[in-house]
Design a protein around this motif. Sequence first.
Motif, short mmCIF file in Angstrom:
data_model
loop_
_atom_site.label_atom_id
_atom_site.label_comp_id
_atom_site.label_asym_id
_atom_site.label_seq_id
_atom_site.Cartn_x
_atom_site.Cartn_y
_atom_site.Cartn_z
N GLU A 74 -2.35 47.22 20.02
CA GLU A 74 -2.23 45.78 20.33
C GLU A 74 -0.96 45.24 19.71
O GLU A 74 -0.77 45.32 18.49
CB GLU A 74 -3.47 45.03 19.79
CG GLU A 74 -3.40 43.52 19.90
CD GLU A 74 -2.60 42.87 18.78
OE1 GLU A 74 -1.85 41.91 19.07
OE2 GLU A 74 -2.69 43.31 17.63
N HIS A 77 -1.35 39.41 20.48
CA HIS A 77 -1.85 38.19 19.83
C HIS A 77 -3.18 38.54 19.16
O HIS A 77 -3.94 39.35 19.70
CB HIS A 77 -2.05 37.10 20.89
CG HIS A 77 -2.33 35.75 20.34
ND1 HIS A 77 -3.60 35.35 19.94
CD2 HIS A 77 -1.51 34.70 20.08
CE1 HIS A 77 -3.55 34.11 19.49
NE2 HIS A 77 -2.30 33.69 19.55
N ILE A 80 -6.46 38.98 21.21
CA ILE A 80 -6.73 40.23 21.94
C ILE A 80 -7.58 41.17 21.08
O ILE A 80 -8.49 41.85 21.56
CB ILE A 80 -5.39 40.93 22.31
CG1 ILE A 80 -4.59 40.05 23.28
CG2 ILE A 80 -5.63 42.32 22.88
CD1 ILE A 80 -5.14 40.00 24.69
N THR A 254 10.37 38.75 13.29
CA THR A 254 10.15 40.13 12.88
C THR A 254 11.46 40.75 12.39
O THR A 254 12.46 40.73 13.11
CB THR A 254 9.60 40.96 14.07
OG1 THR A 254 8.42 40.31 14.53
CG2 THR A 254 9.27 42.38 13.67
N1 LIG Z 1 1.89 43.96 11.61
C1 LIG Z 1 3.09 43.47 11.43
O1 LIG Z 1 3.74 43.68 10.42
C2 LIG Z 1 3.70 42.65 12.54
C3 LIG Z 1 5.08 42.46 12.61
C4 LIG Z 1 5.60 41.72 13.66
C5 LIG Z 1 4.74 41.16 14.61
N2 LIG Z 1 3.40 41.36 14.51
C6 LIG Z 1 2.46 40.80 15.49
O2 LIG Z 1 2.49 41.59 16.66
C7 LIG Z 1 2.31 40.77 17.82
C8 LIG Z 1 3.49 40.99 18.76
O3 LIG Z 1 4.70 40.67 18.10
P1 LIG Z 1 6.07 40.51 18.92
O4 LIG Z 1 7.14 40.30 17.91
O5 LIG Z 1 6.18 41.60 19.91
O6 LIG Z 1 5.75 39.13 19.64
P2 LIG Z 1 6.37 38.56 21.02
O7 LIG Z 1 6.15 37.09 20.99
O8 LIG Z 1 7.74 39.08 21.25
O9 LIG Z 1 5.43 39.22 22.15
C9 LIG Z 1 4.08 38.91 22.30
C10 LIG Z 1 3.59 39.34 23.68
O10 LIG Z 1 2.20 39.08 23.77
C11 LIG Z 1 1.95 38.14 24.80
N3 LIG Z 1 0.98 37.14 24.33
C12 LIG Z 1 1.20 36.06 23.56
N4 LIG Z 1 0.06 35.37 23.38
C13 LIG Z 1 -0.89 36.03 24.07
C14 LIG Z 1 -2.28 35.81 24.25
N5 LIG Z 1 -2.91 34.76 23.73
N6 LIG Z 1 -2.95 36.71 25.01
C15 LIG Z 1 -2.34 37.76 25.55
N7 LIG Z 1 -1.01 38.02 25.41
C16 LIG Z 1 -0.31 37.15 24.67
C17 LIG Z 1 3.27 37.49 25.18
O11 LIG Z 1 3.27 37.21 26.54
C18 LIG Z 1 4.28 38.59 24.81
O12 LIG Z 1 4.48 39.47 25.89
C19 LIG Z 1 2.18 39.34 17.31
O13 LIG Z 1 0.83 38.96 17.20
C20 LIG Z 1 2.82 39.39 15.94
O14 LIG Z 1 2.25 38.44 15.06
C21 LIG Z 1 2.89 42.10 13.51
#
Ligand SMILES: NC(=O)c1ccc[n+]([C@@H]2O[C@H](COP(=O)([O-])OP(=O)(O)OC[C@H]3O[C@@H](n4cnc5c(N)ncnc54)[C@H](O)[C@@H]3O)[C@@H](O)[C@H]2O)c1
Length: 279
Positions: A74, A77, A80, A254
């Motif tokens: 995942e 978000h 999910i 990020t």
């Molecule tokens: N674990 C970690 O250290 C870490 C680091 C960076 C990001 N993250 C998390 O990973 C996830 C993705 O990060 P990213 O930088 O790729 O973000 P991003 O905003 O670039 O991409 C997120 C994607 O998910 C989709 N999305 C957004 N809200 C949604 C929802 N409610 N339901 C379904 N799809 C949805 C968007 O359309 C987009 O394609 C985020 O939740 C972020 O917080 C975690």
Amino acid sequence: MSGEQRRRRVGIVGYGHLGQYLVKRLQDDGLQHRLELAFVWNRDARKLEGAVPAELRLGKLTDFLERHADIIIEVAHPCIVQDNGESFLQAADFMVGSPTALADLGTELKLREAARRSGHTLYIPSGALWGGQDIQRLDDGGMLQALTVMMVKHPSSFRLGGHLGELAQGAHQERMVLYSGPVGRLCPLAPNNVNTMAAACIAAPSLGFDGVKGCLIADPNLPDYHVVETEVTGPGGFSVTTRRKNPAACGAVTGTATFAAFWSSLLVCQGHGGRVYLC
Ligand SMILES: NC(=O)c1ccc[n+]([C@@H]2O[C@H](COP(=O)([O-])OP(=O)(O)OC[C@H]3O[C@@H](n4cnc5c(N)ncnc54)[C@H](O)[C@@H]3O)[C@@H](O)[C@H]2O)c1
């Protein structure tokens, strides 16, 4: 194909920054690690057109079973994780890219139980957390007394609403503490910004989301990197402090090193049985 040669099939849920990075790495380097794409899903399917081969696109997330993924990641978000994590775990290992979702006790318990029952592993990527396995070992040995994780970013690198968002807006002139307290209370207020703190809570189950302390700071003097500091305390005056500087484009949520860290985490996900595993 013999069992030994079989590739692990990876399903990617979310096609934003992290999802696109992981899909590309799987396409470029997957074979040498015996990994292949099983599917890619995104809430807005149009984003996949022309970018992901049609046979790898998953239209409806609830159809994921048809693709026989060994591991589902995942990167979309926290909702999910809350809505689909349990069914993912019934069929495959599951890597939670948004571990702030687990600050909700019901979700954490549900997913721990699903992993235990199914024998599939709930993986939590370390992300920007340094020394997670050491923290885990200290916790396993009953010696972890306190843990604080401090995250410092430029105010434009936060995606915050409400009161914290207003505070961050006011921090363009000077450094400002946005929050200091239990990580569990911060996660719903800053779900996209404190995944590293959430990973620390999983590494330290004896303290958990109520006991690990989080401190979120906006600092206008950090235009191109993020800082994560951890302070670990054990018995008899034992303590460890780490400071990790993660280069990040101006305004990026990020940090750059986090992308490669996610890939390394995926390579660890070879199936560790029905439990939670920091990778
Ligand atoms: N674990 C970690 O250290 C870490 C680091 C960076 C990001 N993250 C998390 O990973 C996830 C993705 O990060 P990213 O930088 O790729 O973000 P991003 O905003 O670039 O991409 C997120 C994607 O998910 C989709 N999305 C957004 N809200 C949604 C929802 N409610 N339901 C379904 N799809 C949805 C968007 O359309 C987009 O394609 C985020 O939740 C972020 O917080 C975690």
